[in-house]
Motif scaffolding. Structure first.
Motif, PDB file in Angstrom:
ATOM      1  N   ASN A 276      70.575  87.265  27.150  1.00 25.26           N
ATOM      2  CA  ASN A 276      69.123  87.189  27.001  1.00 25.26           C
ATOM      3  C   ASN A 276      68.545  88.482  26.444  1.00 25.26           C
ATOM      4  OD1 ASN A 276      68.702  84.561  28.174  1.00 25.26           O
ATOM      5  ND2 ASN A 276      69.128  85.469  30.178  1.00 25.26           N
ATOM      6  N   GLN A 277      67.558  88.334  25.579  1.00 20.80           N
ATOM      7  CA  GLN A 277      66.752  89.480  25.182  1.00 20.80           C
ATOM      8  C   GLN A 277      65.718  89.729  26.280  1.00 20.80           C
ATOM      9  OE1 GLN A 277      65.392  87.907  21.377  1.00 20.80           O
ATOM     10  NE2 GLN A 277      66.710  89.356  20.298  1.00 20.80           N
ATOM     11  N   VAL A 278      65.454  91.007  26.567  1.00 22.02           N
ATOM     12  CA  VAL A 278      64.595  91.365  27.705  1.00 22.02           C
ATOM     13  C   VAL A 278      63.520  92.340  27.257  1.00 22.02           C
ATOM     14  CG1 VAL A 278      64.515  92.316  30.044  1.00 22.02           C
ATOM     15  CG2 VAL A 278      66.535  91.039  29.285  1.00 22.02           C
ATOM     16  N   LEU A 279      62.293  92.058  27.665  1.00 23.65           N
ATOM     17  CA  LEU A 279      61.161  92.937  27.399  1.00 23.65           C
ATOM     18  C   LEU A 279      60.566  93.391  28.726  1.00 23.65           C
ATOM     19  CD1 LEU A 279      58.999  94.183  25.457  1.00 23.65           C
ATOM     20  CD2 LEU A 279      57.730  92.025  25.708  1.00 23.65           C
ATOM     21  N   LEU A 280      60.390  94.701  28.879  1.00 26.68           N
ATOM     22  CA  LEU A 280      59.727  95.278  30.045  1.00 26.68           C
ATOM     23  C   LEU A 280      58.409  95.886  29.591  1.00 26.68           C
ATOM     24  CD1 LEU A 280      62.759  97.224  31.606  1.00 26.68           C
ATOM     25  CD2 LEU A 280      61.929  94.976  32.297  1.00 26.68           C
ATOM     26  N   ILE A 281      57.307  95.470  30.227  1.00 26.76           N
ATOM     27  CA  ILE A 281      55.994  96.040  29.941  1.00 26.76           C
ATOM     28  C   ILE A 281      55.469  96.637  31.240  1.00 26.76           C
ATOM     29  CG2 ILE A 281      53.662  95.626  29.085  1.00 26.76           C
ATOM     30  CD1 ILE A 281      54.700  93.109  27.704  1.00 26.76           C
ATOM     31  N   HIS A 282      55.145  97.924  31.231  1.00 25.18           N
ATOM     32  CA  HIS A 282      54.731  98.580  32.473  1.00 25.18           C
ATOM     33  C   HIS A 282      53.720  99.682  32.175  1.00 25.18           C
ATOM     34  CE1 HIS A 282      56.427  98.224  36.664  1.00 25.18           C
ATOM     35  NE2 HIS A 282      55.534  99.191  36.842  1.00 25.18           N
ATOM     36  N   GLY A 283      52.745  99.816  33.046  1.00 22.27           N
ATOM     37  CA  GLY A 283      51.722 100.844  32.886  1.00 22.27           C
ATOM     38  C   GLY A 283      52.058 102.098  33.659  1.00 22.27           C
ATOM     39  N   THR A 284      51.694 103.225  33.085  1.00 25.44           N
ATOM     40  CA  THR A 284      52.016 104.508  33.726  1.00 25.44           C
ATOM     41  C   THR A 284      51.169 104.770  34.963  1.00 25.44           C
ATOM     42  OG1 THR A 284      50.440 105.659  32.274  1.00 25.44           O
ATOM     43  CG2 THR A 284      52.742 105.549  31.548  1.00 25.44           C
ATOM     44  N   ALA A 285      50.025 104.076  35.084  1.00 26.47           N
ATOM     45  CA  ALA A 285      49.127 104.302  36.227  1.00 26.47           C
ATOM     46  C   ALA A 285      49.249 103.196  37.277  1.00 26.47           C
ATOM     47  CB  ALA A 285      47.686 104.408  35.741  1.00 26.47           C
ATOM     48  N   ASP A 286      50.325 102.449  37.226  1.00 30.61           N
ATOM     49  CA  ASP A 286      50.529 101.360  38.183  1.00 30.61           C
ATOM     50  C   ASP A 286      50.808 101.949  39.568  1.00 30.61           C
ATOM     51  OD1 ASP A 286      51.412  99.143  39.674  1.00 30.61           O
ATOM     52  OD2 ASP A 286      52.291  98.181  37.919  1.00 30.61           O
ATOM     53  N   LYS A 287      49.938 101.655  40.523  1.00 34.91           N
ATOM     54  CA  LYS A 287      50.115 102.153  41.893  1.00 34.91           C
ATOM     55  C   LYS A 287      50.760 101.118  42.805  1.00 34.91           C
ATOM     56  CE  LYS A 287      46.201 105.348  41.600  1.00 34.91           C
ATOM     57  NZ  LYS A 287      44.878 105.762  42.169  1.00 34.91           N
ATOM     58  N   THR A 288      50.788  99.875  42.377  1.00 37.14           N
ATOM     59  CA  THR A 288      51.406  98.821  43.178  1.00 37.14           C
ATOM     60  C   THR A 288      52.914  98.817  42.988  1.00 37.14           C
ATOM     61  OG1 THR A 288      49.408  97.472  42.975  1.00 37.14           O
ATOM     62  CG2 THR A 288      51.412  96.355  43.678  1.00 37.14           C
ATOM     63  N   VAL A 289      53.343  98.814  41.731  1.00 39.83           N
ATOM     64  CA  VAL A 289      54.759  98.979  41.390  1.00 39.83           C
ATOM     65  C   VAL A 289      54.839 100.215  40.501  1.00 39.83           C
ATOM     66  CG1 VAL A 289      56.829  97.933  40.392  1.00 39.83           C
ATOM     67  CG2 VAL A 289      55.094  96.470  41.457  1.00 39.83           C
ATOM     68  N   PRO A 290      55.047 101.391  41.081  1.00 36.91           N
ATOM     69  CA  PRO A 290      55.014 102.629  40.301  1.00 36.91           C
ATOM     70  C   PRO A 290      55.921 102.588  39.077  1.00 36.91           C
ATOM     71  CG  PRO A 290      55.090 103.120  42.646  1.00 36.91           C
ATOM     72  CD  PRO A 290      55.278 101.634  42.513  1.00 36.91           C
ATOM     73  N   TYR A 291      55.516 103.345  38.062  1.00 37.61           N
ATOM     74  CA  TYR A 291      56.212 103.314  36.778  1.00 37.61           C
ATOM     75  C   TYR A 291      57.690 103.690  36.896  1.00 37.61           C
ATOM     76  CZ  TYR A 291      57.373 104.235  31.904  1.00 37.61           C
ATOM     77  OH  TYR A 291      57.973 104.215  30.671  1.00 37.61           O
ATOM     78  N   LYS A 292      58.039 104.460  37.914  1.00 40.29           N
ATOM     79  CA  LYS A 292      59.449 104.853  38.064  1.00 40.29           C
ATOM     80  C   LYS A 292      60.372 103.638  38.150  1.00 40.29           C
ATOM     81  CE  LYS A 292      59.346 105.226  43.147  1.00 40.29           C
ATOM     82  NZ  LYS A 292      59.546 106.139  44.302  1.00 40.29           N
ATOM     83  N   TYR A 293      59.832 102.508  38.638  1.00 41.26           N
ATOM     84  CA  TYR A 293      60.673 101.310  38.736  1.00 41.26           C
ATOM     85  C   TYR A 293      60.948 100.694  37.378  1.00 41.26           C
ATOM     86  CZ  TYR A 293      60.253 101.656  43.762  1.00 41.26           C
ATOM     87  OH  TYR A 293      60.331 102.110  45.056  1.00 41.26           O
ATOM     88  N   ALA A 294      60.053 100.892  36.426  1.00 48.83           N
ATOM     89  CA  ALA A 294      60.328 100.423  35.070  1.00 48.83           C
ATOM     90  C   ALA A 294      61.545 101.148  34.512  1.00 48.83           C
ATOM     91  CB  ALA A 294      59.112 100.646  34.180  1.00 48.83           C
ATOM     92  N   SER A 295      61.624 102.446  34.777  1.00 47.53           N
ATOM     93  CA  SER A 295      62.780 103.228  34.322  1.00 47.53           C
ATOM     94  C   SER A 295      64.052 102.782  35.020  1.00 47.53           C
ATOM     95  CB  SER A 295      62.531 104.721  34.579  1.00 47.53           C
ATOM     96  OG  SER A 295      61.389 105.169  33.875  1.00 47.53           O
ATOM     97  N   LYS A 296      63.935 102.460  36.311  1.00 49.35           N
ATOM     98  CA  LYS A 296      65.114 102.004  37.055  1.00 49.35           C
ATOM     99  C   LYS A 296      65.579 100.640  36.550  1.00 49.35           C
ATOM    100  CE  LYS A 296      64.223 104.606  41.293  1.00 49.35           C
ATOM    101  NZ  LYS A 296      64.034 104.557  42.771  1.00 49.35           N
ATOM    102  N   MET A 297      64.622  99.757  36.248  1.00 50.71           N
ATOM    103  CA  MET A 297      64.985  98.453  35.692  1.00 50.71           C
ATOM    104  C   MET A 297      65.646  98.614  34.327  1.00 50.71           C
ATOM    105  SD  MET A 297      61.569  96.277  36.673  1.00 50.71           S
ATOM    106  CE  MET A 297      60.869  96.449  38.318  1.00 50.71           C
TER     107      MET A 297
END
Length: 342
Positions: A276-297
């Motif tokens: 599968n092709q995968v796209l991750l979209i994440h905001g740097t000011a996300d306080k609910t799911v902090p941006y660090k999790y985008a990097s971990k994903m």
């Protein structure tokens, strides 16, 4: 050598003990059908929910009668369009896609939206709201609408559902998975103490009592009267669900404890092994799911394209709808390609 005192004692004690256990042993009660709690569809016509989030909020609405209750869904866009499923998050039903779904439909996609169990117009079964509940709900719904596969897009907890769905039912995914502000691997330390406390079984037992439910309805009605006429429909629908749906709070609490919020590393690793092709979209000011999790994903799924929304919060489908509406069609296009750097 003759029997020891211990052996003689055992011969005296064990036979009556086994006989007693045999007589007292009971077989488990037969399985029972889970209690199904009502959705917004059962509120009186005078309820403000019918104005904020009516049953026909999107065109093409219908109900699917699944084993754990009725599920509200909508099909919009041309019938011969490429198929895409949109999965909402923890607390806000399909209204959260109001700025995204119509745009995708206008660009030729056949869009399936639905309310997760316990939210909006879908029934709330009195069960554990774990990952399997949600992935099975979508698999059964796709079977109901006779879809063999689709592109899968998930928001917040819906991203966790989408990732687990791709692992549980890979044959139902048509090669593309987009995760927006996705949960799935949140660590317990990043869940607020208040959220943990409110999701405990004791608090949920108390909040389910009729006096507490009555108080919540009074509070919601009082707050509504004291506010200006202009209201945020997304915030309002959360408040209305909290006050008027008897199992909404329990569904959210169980999802926090047992659902696709945490512990889905295996699913992301499965996604990485897929084609599968995968796209991750994440905001740097996300306080609910902090941006660090985008990097971990991204680390777990290195072939994914991580698109960062500068200063974007958790609600980027509303605050940054134009960016999301540009990114999704580009990703879903047949000629889309992305090669990770390095």
């Amino acid at each position: 050598m003759g029997p020891t005192p211990f052996h003689r004692l055992a011969l005296v004690v064990l036979p009556p003990l086994f006989l007693t256990v045999y007589l007292l042993a009971s077989f488990p009660r037969p399985p029972t059908v889970p209690i199904i709690h009502a959705s917004l569809a059962h509120l009186p016509s005078s309820s403000p929910s019918w104005e904020v989030y009516p049953e026909d909020f999107y065109s093409g609405g219908a109900y699917a009668n699944l084993p754990l209750g009725r599920v509200r869904y909508w099909l919009i866009g041309p019938e011969d369009g490429r198929r895409i499923v949109l999965i909402h998050g923890l607390s806000i039903p399909a209204i959260v896609w109001k700025d995204i779904a119509p745009v995708l439909a206008s660009r030729g996609y056949r869009v399936l939206l639905y309310d997760l169990y316990g939210r909006g117009y879908s029934d709330a079964p009195q069960v554990t709201y774990d990952t399997t509940l949600y992935t099975t709900q979508l698999a059964l719904l796709m079977q109901h609408v006779k879809w063999d596969n689709a592109f899968i897009v998930g928001l917040s907890m819906g991203g966790g559902v989408a990732t687990a769905f791709s692992a549980h039912f890979p044959h139902l995914v048509n090669g593309k998975v987009a995760l927006i502000a996705s949960a799935g691997i949140i660590e317990s330390g990043d869940i607020s103490r208040t959220a943990k406390f409110m999701s405990t079984p004791l608090v949920q037992t108390v909040s389910a009592l009729p006096p507490f439910q009555h108080y919540m309805r009074l509070l919601a009605n009082t707050s509504k009267l004291s506010e200006p006429c202009e209201t945020n429909p997304i915030q309002e629908i959360v408040r209305l669900q909290t006050a008027h749906l008897p199992h909404y709070n329990a569904a959210v609490a169980s999802s926090l404890r047992d659902g696709p919020i945490r512990g889905l590393h295996f699913a992301f690793q499965s996604l990485a092994r897929s084609s599968n092709q995968v796209l991750l979209i994440h905001g740097t000011a996300d306080k609910t799911v902090p941006y660090k999790y985008a990097s971990k994903m991204h680390t777990l799924v290195p072939q994914a394209n991580l698109v960062t929304i500068s200063d974007g919060g958790h609600d980027i489908t509303t605050t940054h709808a134009s960016e999301v509406n540009d990114l999704l069609p580009h990703f879903l296009a047949d000629d889309y390609s992305y090669k990770p750097s390095g």
